[in-house]
Design an enzyme around this catalytic site. Structure first.
Site, short mmCIF file in Angstrom:
data_model
loop_
_atom_site.label_atom_id
_atom_site.label_comp_id
_atom_site.label_asym_id
_atom_site.label_seq_id
_atom_site.Cartn_x
_atom_site.Cartn_y
_atom_site.Cartn_z
N LYS A 1 13.31 -2.99 -13.92
CA LYS A 1 12.43 -3.84 -14.40
C LYS A 1 13.11 -5.02 -15.32
O LYS A 1 12.84 -5.94 -15.17
CB LYS A 1 11.31 -3.35 -15.49
N LEU B 1 1.03 -1.16 -0.08
CA LEU B 1 0.07 -0.04 0.10
C LEU B 1 0.84 1.29 -0.01
O LEU B 1 1.08 1.96 0.88
CB LEU B 1 -0.87 0.05 1.33
N HIS C 1 13.74 10.55 -22.77
CA HIS C 1 12.44 10.00 -23.19
C HIS C 1 12.62 8.96 -24.54
O HIS C 1 13.18 9.26 -25.42
CB HIS C 1 11.83 11.24 -23.66
N TYR D 1 13.46 3.35 -14.43
CA TYR D 1 12.56 2.21 -14.10
C TYR D 1 12.63 1.08 -14.92
O TYR D 1 12.58 -0.07 -14.58
CB TYR D 1 11.06 3.16 -14.51
N ASN E 1 -0.72 0.60 -20.27
CA ASN E 1 -2.08 0.19 -20.05
C ASN E 1 -2.79 1.21 -19.52
O ASN E 1 -2.40 2.43 -19.08
CB ASN E 1 -2.25 -0.71 -18.82
N THR F 1 7.25 -5.20 -18.61
CA THR F 1 7.00 -4.23 -19.44
C THR F 1 7.69 -4.19 -20.72
O THR F 1 8.86 -4.62 -20.79
CB THR F 1 7.03 -2.78 -18.70
N ASP F 2 7.05 -3.35 -21.64
CA ASP F 2 7.69 -3.36 -22.93
C ASP F 2 8.87 -2.43 -22.71
O ASP F 2 9.81 -2.37 -23.79
CB ASP F 2 6.69 -2.83 -24.26
N GLU F 3 8.88 -1.55 -21.93
CA GLU F 3 10.03 -0.28 -21.74
C GLU F 3 11.48 -1.26 -21.53
O GLU F 3 12.39 -0.55 -21.64
CB GLU F 3 9.77 0.28 -20.66
P1 NAD Z 1 0.63 0.78 -9.67
O1 NAD Z 1 1.76 1.88 -9.47
O2 NAD Z 1 -0.54 0.94 -10.01
O3 NAD Z 1 0.67 -0.44 -8.64
C1 NAD Z 1 1.96 -1.01 -8.08
C2 NAD Z 1 1.36 -1.65 -6.74
O4 NAD Z 1 2.46 -2.41 -6.26
C3 NAD Z 1 0.88 -0.75 -5.70
O5 NAD Z 1 -0.36 -1.61 -5.20
C4 NAD Z 1 1.70 -0.69 -4.53
O6 NAD Z 1 1.35 -0.67 -3.38
C5 NAD Z 1 2.28 -2.27 -4.86
N1 NAD Z 1 4.00 -2.13 -4.27
C6 NAD Z 1 4.76 -1.19 -4.56
N2 NAD Z 1 5.91 -1.61 -3.83
C7 NAD Z 1 5.65 -2.57 -3.16
C8 NAD Z 1 6.43 -3.54 -2.32
N3 NAD Z 1 7.54 -3.39 -2.01
N4 NAD Z 1 5.67 -4.62 -1.77
C9 NAD Z 1 4.40 -4.85 -2.07
N5 NAD Z 1 3.75 -4.15 -2.94
C10 NAD Z 1 4.38 -2.88 -3.42
O7 NAD Z 1 1.49 -0.07 -10.87
P2 NAD Z 1 0.66 -0.91 -12.31
O8 NAD Z 1 0.64 0.27 -13.47
O9 NAD Z 1 -0.69 -1.55 -11.83
O10 NAD Z 1 1.83 -1.91 -12.60
C11 NAD Z 1 1.72 -3.29 -12.04
C12 NAD Z 1 2.76 -3.86 -12.68
O11 NAD Z 1 2.71 -3.99 -14.14
C13 NAD Z 1 4.24 -3.46 -12.48
O12 NAD Z 1 4.84 -4.57 -12.31
C14 NAD Z 1 4.58 -2.64 -13.81
O13 NAD Z 1 6.08 -2.63 -14.14
C15 NAD Z 1 3.87 -3.72 -14.92
N6 NAD Z 1 3.59 -2.81 -16.04
C16 NAD Z 1 2.65 -1.71 -16.08
C17 NAD Z 1 2.18 -1.12 -16.98
C18 NAD Z 1 1.32 0.31 -17.23
O14 NAD Z 1 1.04 0.74 -18.36
N7 NAD Z 1 1.04 0.54 -15.99
C19 NAD Z 1 2.67 -1.96 -18.42
C20 NAD Z 1 3.19 -2.67 -18.40
C21 NAD Z 1 3.55 -3.32 -17.30
P1 TYD Z 2 3.23 7.41 -19.07
O1 TYD Z 2 1.85 7.23 -18.84
O2 TYD Z 2 4.28 7.99 -17.89
O3 TYD Z 2 4.08 6.12 -19.58
P2 TYD Z 2 5.39 5.56 -20.05
O4 TYD Z 2 6.36 6.67 -19.84
O5 TYD Z 2 5.72 4.76 -19.21
O6 TYD Z 2 5.30 5.17 -21.37
O7 TYD Z 2 3.69 8.47 -20.40
C1 TYD Z 2 3.20 7.83 -21.79
C2 TYD Z 2 3.67 9.03 -22.75
O8 TYD Z 2 3.02 10.30 -22.39
C3 TYD Z 2 5.06 8.99 -22.73
O9 TYD Z 2 5.40 9.28 -24.03
C4 TYD Z 2 5.31 10.27 -21.84
C5 TYD Z 2 3.97 11.18 -22.27
N1 TYD Z 2 3.83 12.09 -21.26
C6 TYD Z 2 3.57 13.59 -21.51
O10 TYD Z 2 3.71 13.97 -22.63
N2 TYD Z 2 3.19 14.28 -20.63
C7 TYD Z 2 3.02 13.82 -19.40
O11 TYD Z 2 2.53 14.48 -18.38
C8 TYD Z 2 3.20 12.49 -18.90
C9 TYD Z 2 3.05 11.76 -17.41
C10 TYD Z 2 3.64 11.64 -20.00
#
Ligand code: NAD
Ligand code: TYD
Length: 346
Positions: free
Chosen positions: A157, A36, A279, A153, A183, A128-130
């Site tokens: 990962k 949390l 970026h 980040y 996502n 992640t694709d990153e």
């Molecule tokens: P988020 O930041 O919304 O949620 C992360 C969750 O992990 C939170 O509930 C947080 O409390 C918990 N957490 C953080 N540190 C912790 C720890 N030390 N121990 C236990 N819990 C902990 O993230 P999200 O966007 O839901 O992403 C979830 C996963 O999917 C991540 O591994 C992320 O790298 C991966 N992912 C995210 C995206 C995206 O677009 N958001 C895309 C591809 C992969």
């Molecule tokens: P983000 O949602 O942070 O995801 P990621 O960097 O992991 O792809 O950003 C998505 C795209 O949007 C990325 O190209 C950065 C851009 N971006 C902005 O242009 N302005 C913003 O304020 C943020 C947060 C992201």
């Protein structure tokens, strides 16, 4: 009967995954294990606790805390770990990388050790694709491509992915990895671009587009990602990685255009601002390997963006309290001193 430990299950994708799995598989029990942090919110799971009492449990804990992780595995008789827990925002990783290394690298190691010590539990890593870094030309990342992360980040990962593969190769741990695209959907913390821009626009605030906005992302609806992870868990080949996305990309400016159109807000809200350091210009993956397992995405980018906008419009109870808390200080740190570009960067 499966008993899953879903780490990070109170976050954006984790909470959507928990809901998805409990709805789809009536023989499955889920234990959410979550620290949390600012991104983990019990509000994300309120309906889950109500609708699936008996097959859903919650435990607050840190994945870096080995005794607590081992206790959770014992207490609930876990057979499968699905690791969503991570620090996830690139801009925060640029400001404060420390927590990323701790949770995304060391935390992954703690979970792998615990899985190993419990007789080799099934382990799935949500990645992640990153990790592939910036993708040039027309190439679409393949699972066999070398990882080339460029932000703290992404590097953290990639470190997690390397450890997961090492535990499979060295100890035979039954692992899989999924690498998801960007996502969007319900319950995403409004630091990420789509919920940030929707909630800014609803407050008639500017939308801070980094640089020229020509960066490309695969904006995927979160339910499609959850279905992909579930498919890998059930049909994926042990030891393998799977890309999860639509396999197409869209510029940030096009995403903003659709978002403003759905809201009925003017393009004059757009502000081009100083770009993010390092970026990545383009992410795009080849998803044929997952398609071959029988998974298919349901949402196009445009449908995903419009559905996400509608959710935020309908659910201010969820995001308004967030925006008035810790978020305000964060916003000031990232955007307060940021220069507005008089003309978009080339
Ligand atoms: P988020 O930041 O919304 O949620 C992360 C969750 O992990 C939170 O509930 C947080 O409390 C918990 N957490 C953080 N540190 C912790 C720890 N030390 N121990 C236990 N819990 C902990 O993230 P999200 O966007 O839901 O992403 C979830 C996963 O999917 C991540 O591994 C992320 O790298 C991966 N992912 C995210 C995206 C995206 O677009 N958001 C895309 C591809 C992969
Ligand atoms: P983000 O949602 O942070 O995801 P990621 O960097 O992991 O792809 O950003 C998505 C795209 O949007 C990325 O190209 C950065 C851009 N971006 C902005 O242009 N302005 C913003 O304020 C943020 C947060 C992201």
């Amino acid at each position: 009967m499966q008993t899953l430990l879903v780490t990070g299950g109170a976050g954006f994708i984790g909470s959507n995954f928990v809901r998805y799995v409990l709805e789809q598989h009536t023989d499955t029990t889920v234990v959410v294990y979550d620290k949390l942090t600012y991104a983990g919110r019990m509000e994300n799971l309120v309906d889950v606790a109500e609708n699936f009492a008996g097959r859903y449990h919650f435990m607050q804990g840190d994945i870096c805390d080995a005794p607590a992780v081992n206790a959770a595995l014992d207490q609930f008789g876990i057979d499968t770990i699905v690791n969503f827990a991570a620090e996830t925002h690139v801009d925060r990783s640029i400001l404060d990388p420390d927590a990323f290394m701790r949770t995304d690298v060391y935390g992954t190691y703690v979970l792998l050790e615990a899985a190993q010590k419990h007789g080799g539990l099934r382990y799935h890593q949500v990645s992640t694709d990153e990790v592939y870094g910036h993708i040039h030309g027309d190439h679409r990342s393949l699972e066999t491509d070398c990882m080339a992360p460029r932000s703290p980040y992404a590097a953290s990962k990639a470190g997690g992915d390397h450890l997961v593969n090492a535990y499979h190769i060295t100890y035979g741990l039954p692992i899989t990895i999924s690498r998801g695209a960007n996502n969007i959907g319900p319950y995403q913390y409004p630091e990420k671009v789509v919920p940030l821009f929707v909630t800014n626009a609803l407050n008639d605030m500017h939308l801070p587009v980094y640089g020229d906005g020509g960066q490309q992302r695969d904006y995927q609806y979160v339910q499609d990602h959850c279905a992909g992870i579930d498919m890998v868990l059930r049909r994926g080949v042990i030891g393998e990685s799977y890309n999860v996305g639509t396999g197409k990309e869209m510029t940030n400016l096009r995403m903003v255009e659709i978002l403003l159109d759905e809201l009925g807000k003017p393009a004059s809200l757009i502000r081009h601002v100083e770009d993010r350091a390092g970026h990545d210009r383009r992410y795009c993956m080849n998803v044929d390997k997952l398609l071959a397992l029988g998974w298919e995405p349901e949402y196009t980018h445009e449908e995903a963006i419009r559905a996400t906008v509608r959710w935020y419009v309908a659910n201010p109870w969820w995001w308004e309290p967030i925006r008035s808390g810790e978020f305000k200080e964060y916003y000031q740190r990232v955007y307060g001193q940021r220069k507005t570009l008089s003309t978009p960067a080339a």
